[in-house]
Design a protein around this motif. Structure first.
Motif, PDB file in Angstrom:
ATOM      1  N   LYS A  76       0.877  -1.002  -0.082  1.00  0.00           N
ATOM      2  CA  LYS A  76       0.126  -0.022  -0.027  1.00  0.00           C
ATOM      3  C   LYS A  76       0.901   1.240   0.118  1.00  0.00           C
ATOM      4  O   LYS A  76       1.962   1.166   0.802  1.00  0.00           O
ATOM      5  N   GLU A  78       0.747   5.443   0.500  1.00  0.00           N
ATOM      6  CA  GLU A  78      -0.257   6.474   0.896  1.00  0.00           C
ATOM      7  C   GLU A  78       0.557   7.777   0.938  1.00  0.00           C
ATOM      8  O   GLU A  78       1.646   7.819   1.077  1.00  0.00           O
ATOM      9  N   SER A  80       0.152  11.993   1.988  1.00  0.00           N
ATOM     10  CA  SER A  80      -0.540  12.952   2.850  1.00  0.00           C
ATOM     11  C   SER A  80       0.603  14.477   2.851  1.00  0.00           C
ATOM     12  O   SER A  80       1.488  14.473   3.508  1.00  0.00           O
ATOM     13  N   GLU A 123       0.100  15.328  -5.134  1.00  0.00           N
ATOM     14  CA  GLU A 123      -0.488  13.978  -4.736  1.00  0.00           C
ATOM     15  C   GLU A 123      -1.129  13.263  -5.838  1.00  0.00           C
ATOM     16  O   GLU A 123      -1.376  12.042  -5.870  1.00  0.00           O
TER      17      GLU A 123
END
Length: 153
Positions: A76, A78, A80, A123
């Motif tokens: 995974k 991610e 931020s 992002e």
């Protein structure tokens, strides 16, 4: 006594991050050995620690993480702000009846690592691919955050 800059050059590489990574690997090895000496199962308590690399290009960063033995669906990524977190799990193989492990130096478990990038990233344009046990993440910089050379009049 040698002066501090000379001491530093003689005892450390020019990249302090590689020294930290090397130190972390030595600590991991020592902890695994300690668990084995105490009779515990090191693979159940110790997570594996894959090698990683971040390079900077003009318009993006490229993150590579070695994840041998990990399936694509067990990875995974991610994002931020200026932080990217990679999560992965290398699962132990089921032991078959009548089959015993003679030697195991392969670490199993979960891996979570966050990387703080030196500037904001876009992002929405992050691209990740997983091929031959290597995760490659292309991380575009935000256009206005990229440095620009200013001409002097």
């Amino acid at each position: 006594m040698a002066n501090l800059p000379t001491f530093w050059k003689e005892h450390f590489s020019s990249n302090p991050l590689s020294e930290i990574s090397s130190f972390q690997k030595r600590i991991d090895r020592m902890m695994n050995e300690l668990m084995e000496l105490r009779g515990g199962s090191s693979d159940s308590l110790m997570d594996f620690s894959p090698s990683s690399e971040i390079t900077e290009e003009e318009k993006n960063y490229l993150l590579k993480v070695d994840l041998p033995g990990v399936k694509k669906e067990d990875v995974k990524v991610e994002v931020s702000g200026d932080t990217m977190t990679i999560k992965a799990e290398r699962k132990t193989e089921k032991e078959e009846k009548g089959k015993k492990r003679f030697l195991s130096e392969i670490s199993y478990g979960s891996y979570v690592r966050s990387f703080t990038l030196p500037q904001a990233i876009d992002e929405k344009k992050v691209d990740a691919k997983f091929e031959n046990g290597v995760l490659q993440v292309s991380i575009p910089k935000i256009e206005n955050a990229m440095s620009k050379q200013i001409s002097i009049h």
